[in-house]
Each structure stands twice: as C-alpha cells, then as structure tokens.
Write an enzyme that holds these catalytic residues in place. Sequence first.
Site, PDB file in Angstrom:
ATOM      1  N   GLY A 156       0.802  -1.219   0.000  1.00 30.72           N
ATOM      2  CA  GLY A 156       0.000   0.000   0.000  1.00 30.72           C
ATOM      3  C   GLY A 156       0.832   1.265   0.000  1.00 30.72           C
ATOM      4  O   GLY A 156       0.366   2.325  -0.414  1.00 30.72           O
ATOM      5  N   SER A 212       7.858   3.582   5.867  1.00 33.74           N
ATOM      6  CA  SER A 212       7.672   2.384   6.693  1.00 33.74           C
ATOM      7  C   SER A 212       7.192   2.830   8.066  1.00 33.74           C
ATOM      8  O   SER A 212       7.913   3.541   8.767  1.00 33.74           O
ATOM      9  CB  SER A 212       8.976   1.588   6.824  1.00 33.74           C
ATOM     10  OG  SER A 212       8.805   0.508   7.714  1.00 33.74           O
ATOM     11  N   LYS A 213       5.975   2.424   8.415  1.00 32.87           N
ATOM     12  CA  LYS A 213       5.391   2.872   9.684  1.00 32.87           C
ATOM     13  C   LYS A 213       6.315   2.542  10.857  1.00 32.87           C
ATOM     14  O   LYS A 213       6.614   3.390  11.691  1.00 32.87           O
ATOM     15  CB  LYS A 213       4.021   2.233   9.881  1.00 32.87           C
ATOM     16  CG  LYS A 213       3.261   2.763  11.090  1.00 32.87           C
ATOM     17  CD  LYS A 213       1.925   2.061  11.283  1.00 32.87           C
ATOM     18  CE  LYS A 213       0.938   2.404  10.215  1.00 32.87           C
ATOM     19  NZ  LYS A 213      -0.401   1.818  10.449  1.00 32.87           N
ATOM     20  N   PHE A 215       9.456   1.304  10.518  1.00 33.64           N
ATOM     21  CA  PHE A 215      10.852   1.388  10.066  1.00 33.64           C
ATOM     22  C   PHE A 215      11.557   0.041  10.249  1.00 33.64           C
ATOM     23  O   PHE A 215      12.767  -0.026  10.475  1.00 33.64           O
ATOM     24  CB  PHE A 215      11.615   2.513  10.785  1.00 33.64           C
ATOM     25  CG  PHE A 215      12.305   3.456   9.819  1.00 33.64           C
ATOM     26  CD1 PHE A 215      11.567   4.183   8.897  1.00 33.64           C
ATOM     27  CD2 PHE A 215      13.688   3.609   9.823  1.00 33.64           C
ATOM     28  CE1 PHE A 215      12.197   5.040   7.998  1.00 33.64           C
ATOM     29  CE2 PHE A 215      14.323   4.462   8.925  1.00 33.64           C
ATOM     30  CZ  PHE A 215      13.568   5.177   8.010  1.00 33.64           C
ATOM     31  N   THR A 217      10.111  -2.817   8.133  1.00 33.12           N
ATOM     32  CA  THR A 217       9.673  -3.654   7.009  1.00 33.12           C
ATOM     33  C   THR A 217      10.898  -4.155   6.247  1.00 33.12           C
ATOM     34  O   THR A 217      11.691  -3.361   5.743  1.00 33.12           O
ATOM     35  CB  THR A 217       8.761  -2.844   6.066  1.00 33.12           C
ATOM     36  OG1 THR A 217       7.748  -2.207   6.833  1.00 33.12           O
ATOM     37  CG2 THR A 217       8.131  -3.744   5.018  1.00 33.12           C
ATOM     38  N   GLU A 360      -6.523  -8.086  -0.757  1.00 29.28           N
ATOM     39  CA  GLU A 360      -5.982  -8.114   0.601  1.00 29.28           C
ATOM     40  C   GLU A 360      -7.080  -7.819   1.616  1.00 29.28           C
ATOM     41  O   GLU A 360      -7.064  -8.347   2.728  1.00 29.28           O
ATOM     42  CB  GLU A 360      -4.832  -7.108   0.744  1.00 29.28           C
ATOM     43  CG  GLU A 360      -3.999  -7.333   2.001  1.00 29.28           C
ATOM     44  CD  GLU A 360      -2.697  -6.554   2.008  1.00 29.28           C
ATOM     45  OE1 GLU A 360      -1.644  -7.165   1.768  1.00 29.28           O
ATOM     46  OE2 GLU A 360      -2.734  -5.335   2.248  1.00 29.28           O
ATOM     47  N   HIS A 391      -6.918  -6.514 -27.122  1.00 26.57           N
ATOM     48  CA  HIS A 391      -5.985  -7.300 -27.930  1.00 26.57           C
ATOM     49  C   HIS A 391      -5.161  -8.240 -27.051  1.00 26.57           C
ATOM     50  O   HIS A 391      -4.126  -8.738 -27.482  1.00 26.57           O
ATOM     51  CB  HIS A 391      -5.074  -6.358 -28.719  1.00 26.57           C
ATOM     52  CG  HIS A 391      -5.833  -5.456 -29.640  1.00 26.57           C
ATOM     53  ND1 HIS A 391      -6.188  -5.815 -30.921  1.00 26.57           N
ATOM     54  CD2 HIS A 391      -6.350  -4.208 -29.443  1.00 26.57           C
ATOM     55  CE1 HIS A 391      -6.869  -4.822 -31.485  1.00 26.57           C
ATOM     56  NE2 HIS A 391      -6.975  -3.839 -30.610  1.00 26.57           N
ATOM     57  N   LYS A 516       6.070 -14.446   5.374  1.00 23.08           N
ATOM     58  CA  LYS A 516       7.154 -13.619   5.902  1.00 23.08           C
ATOM     59  C   LYS A 516       7.958 -14.387   6.953  1.00 23.08           C
ATOM     60  O   LYS A 516       9.189 -14.315   7.004  1.00 23.08           O
ATOM     61  CB  LYS A 516       6.581 -12.330   6.501  1.00 23.08           C
ATOM     62  CG  LYS A 516       6.217 -11.292   5.455  1.00 23.08           C
ATOM     63  CD  LYS A 516       5.255 -10.243   5.954  1.00 23.08           C
ATOM     64  CE  LYS A 516       5.764  -9.413   7.076  1.00 23.08           C
ATOM     65  NZ  LYS A 516       4.855  -8.292   7.411  1.00 23.08           N
TER      66      LYS A 516
END
Length: 567
Positions: A156, A212-213, A215, A217, A360, A391, A516
């Site tokens: 997001g 990054s909320k 910091f 991630t 999500e 096409h 993850k």
Amino acid sequence: MASSALICDTEQWKGLQAHVGEIQKTHLRHLMHDVERCKAMTAEYEGIYLDYSRQRATGETMEKLFKLAEAAKLKEKIEKMFRGDKINSTENRSVLHVALRAPRDEVINSNGVNVVPEVWGVKDKIKQFSETFRSGSWVGATGKALTNVVSVGIGGSFLGPLFVHAALQTDPEAAESAKGRQLRFLANVDPVDVARSIKDLDPETTLVVVVSKTFTTAETMLNARTLKEWIVSSLGPDAVAKHMIAVSTNLELVEKFGIDPKNAFAFWDWVGGRYSVCSAVGVLPLSLQYGFPIVQKFLEGAASIDKHFRSSSFEKNIPVLLGLLSVWNVSFLGYPARAILPYSQALEKFAPHIQQLSMESNGKGVSIDGVQLPFESGEIDFGEPGTNGQHSFYQLIHQGRVIPCDFIGVVKSQQPVYLKGEIVSNHDELMSNFFAQPDALAYGKTPEQLHSEKVPEHLIPHKTFQGNRPSLSLLLPSLSAYEIGQLLAIYEHRIAVQGFLWGINSFDQWGVELGKSLASQVRKSLHASRVEGKPVLGFNSSTTSLLTRYLAVEPSTPYNTTTLPKV
C-alpha cells in the site's frame, strides 16, 4: 466466544439464492429491451455516471439486495467506520482513512479524541516542506537543489501512490507543476528494481523518501539501506540528512538510520497500508512532485465521495450499488473474478492498486467472529487499460469464462488529439470501444445472425458469442486530481461494502504473515551457507533440493564487499 451468526443464515440471503433461478432464465439481450429498467439502473453524483443495466439483475434483484444490506446492518456499519469505532476487531483498531481527507473543521474521533487536527498538522507540515523543497530552498549536500524523488515502500505504500502519480502525469495542470522533476518508486527487493529506480539519477539532486510505519519492514529497509549506500558512496555520510526523509512513526529508528526526526512525517495505526494513499504515504511524495495544491484537490475529490457514501440513499449510492452487485456476482451467480477496464491510459496503474485493495481486504475465509464461511467471498481482480486489453485477454471474456467487467471511461481526455480529415478524434476512437464492448458482452451474436450474414457453416460455432455477460459502465466527466480522488474513494468504499455484507474483517491482513515468517528462516539459512559454508538444514526435501541447487552457483555478489547496481 465467537458468534456463529452468518449473513447466509438470513431469510434475505436465502431469498436471493432462490431468486438466482429466475435470473438464469433471462438473457441480457432481452432485459436490455426494458427501457424503464435501464433508466432505473443508473446513478449519478457530481457528474460521475454509473450505468449497471448490463448486470444480470432486475428491479426485483436490487430490492432483494437492498434488503440484504438492511439485514447485514450496512448503514450501521458505515456509521461505525465514520464514527471511529474499532471495526478492525482482530487488531482492536479504528478504520479512519476517511479522516485523512476530511475538512479541517470536521470531527472524527478515535479513542475519544478528534484525529482531524492531528491529520491537518501533518498535512500542514507536508505543505511547508514541499514548498521549501520545490522552491529550491532545500538543497543537497553539495548545495544543489533537489529535483528527483525516489519513494521507497511496498504494498500500500507503493501501489496507491503510483496509481495517483501515473494518473496525474498527463493532467495539464499537474504536468505543468511537475516540469523539470522526476518521481520514481522503489518497492521490490529485487536489485533490478533498485537499478531501475536510480538509473540516470544523480545522488546530488535526489531525495529519497523511506515509507515504513515501524521502520522495520524487511524489503523496504533493505532498499533504504541500499539507496543510503548509493548516496554515501558518492556524497559522504553527512549527506544522508539532506538526501533522505521518512514517513514513519518510529522516530528512534529514523534517527538511528541517519534521518533527522524533524524530517519524519507521521501516520497512524488506524490507517491500513492499502488505505494509506491519502496519508503522508502518498501525500508527501506526490506533493514534492506536483505541489500540495494539486494533491489537496485529489483529497477533496476523495472527501466528496466520503460524503456521498455516508449520506446518499442506497438506491443512488454509487459505492453501495457497486458493492451489492459484486456480492451478487460472487456469492450468488458464482463469478469469482472481476475485470477492471479503464479506457484511459492515465489509469494504467489503477487495476494493480485495486487488485491489492480488494484481494488483501476481502481475501478472507472466516467471518469477523472467526467462523468458517460456507459461501464464496472475495474477488480475483485484474485489468488493463482499453483498448490494449481488447488485444490481450478480452477473447476469454467474450467466448471463454464469464467475468463481470467494470468499464471506466472519461468524457474529456487529458491530452486531446485530432488529425484533420480523420473520421473521429483519437479520444472518440478510444471511447467508441468503451461504448461498444459492454453491448458486445451483453448481446453476443447468435447462429441465426451469422447464417443471415452467410458465414460458412463450419465457422458458425467459432463465431458465435453467447452474450449474457455482465458489466457496468462508470463514466467520469474528466480526469483531474479531483476526479482521481473520487475514483479512488468509490472503490475503497465499494470494497468495504462487500466486506460489511459478507461479515468479514476487510481491514486486517494476516495472510501475509506466514510467508514472511518462513522467509525469515530461509534468510538465516542462506546466510549460514554463504558465509559459514553450512549445509542446508531444517526444510522439507523439496525446499532443500531447491536451495541446494540455488547455492551451488557462485553468487555474483561476494559477501565481503559492497556491490551497487551498475546500470
């Protein structure tokens, strides 16, 4: 203890299930003859026109869907969201992306506190910083003004802002504001994406925004460290404070990274990543590129739909109608996918953003109370701008699987072109297809029509189109920043409506956690093998075999020195 009450247990749901049999006896080529039905199946707000007459539905279907909405307490759930109730129950959070674009004098509470002043505090800070940056007053380590921005995020933090950026690039007002500037996005941890994001850029004139909320991630922070090294290797360690800023709430880690905490812009835990375009996540990089006034128009467009969504009757409420029809298509007619088909190249990144937003949010198998769902929910979303998609994959939509389609058109082109002597303008050529495709899907072409056209008998099965394939048309008056904001909010609320009806939590995303966690184990194993020469242990035979094959090849980047992209 979890409640076992599910929407599928209601009389309204069962009534719709029984109604499916009646709809299956109809064909759109006959339903479209009913002029009154077609007129009734429209809605309009501020020049945005929705026509859903090509859905496999009748007036009776819609009445039953409105009753289902009542049984699901849709109005009450919408109000709870706007009131700041903690409707994200698994994380005990409010869901307040609407507060991000609310007028300054509005009151929207979370935990009993009006969050709007705090939101505007961040927006005012962004406005001031972006004006300083764009005026040339903010200079880099060598005294040069910065004209390039690379926004580093993922999910997001990337797809939403990228959609808005792509849509604004060819808007005349926005393009004029962005002259001489570049905005790029770095999301994938693949080093190829790093190389592409900095290709032909000079660190001297580049600002990096790390989004990054927490910091922490993994992908974002590795990319951030890579761009930090790119800056430091050229300009020295002191340059970081001048060439990197952050969108984060973890000021301690921001400062530890080398970014001045004064140049960190906050957002809140009541904003989910995929709903964060209107926070500093999107507003900051977009304001650096286009100027805050352009971005404020985008926010005002989204706010106008928030008002429409909250106050309009369901019969004329565009996001509610779209959400109801999606539930009808997925859970009753059994169509699991949706094609998002904007006839506007400016909206080329819209479908990827909605893909994340929808899948999500609503890709859940249990109710909000943790009960397994005994019915189909969630949609597989994909799309491509017209006419490119025609096409590409329209063949399947016309003669293969039934896939409900959203056709999105724009009355006035951002970049009108007409060549003297041509039958129509370039935009009219595009829109000819926008108007034709829904009818082609609805009516199809019968063997009788083909016989009358003297088509060879052996080709008739191949040239027959069954038709009866549902679609809806959404026509926007233009595509300025304001309408881009409106389009975003329409789909945000549509997706929430679907979740409210299905009784799921559209605002958490536990499905991303397991992968993850497993990746963390693999990461440790790769390090142990590369650095310490240890064998691959602790995995099943298939994964062990794959890892062993991967590690058998000498890495192109030795682990005893720093290597940056060569492109």
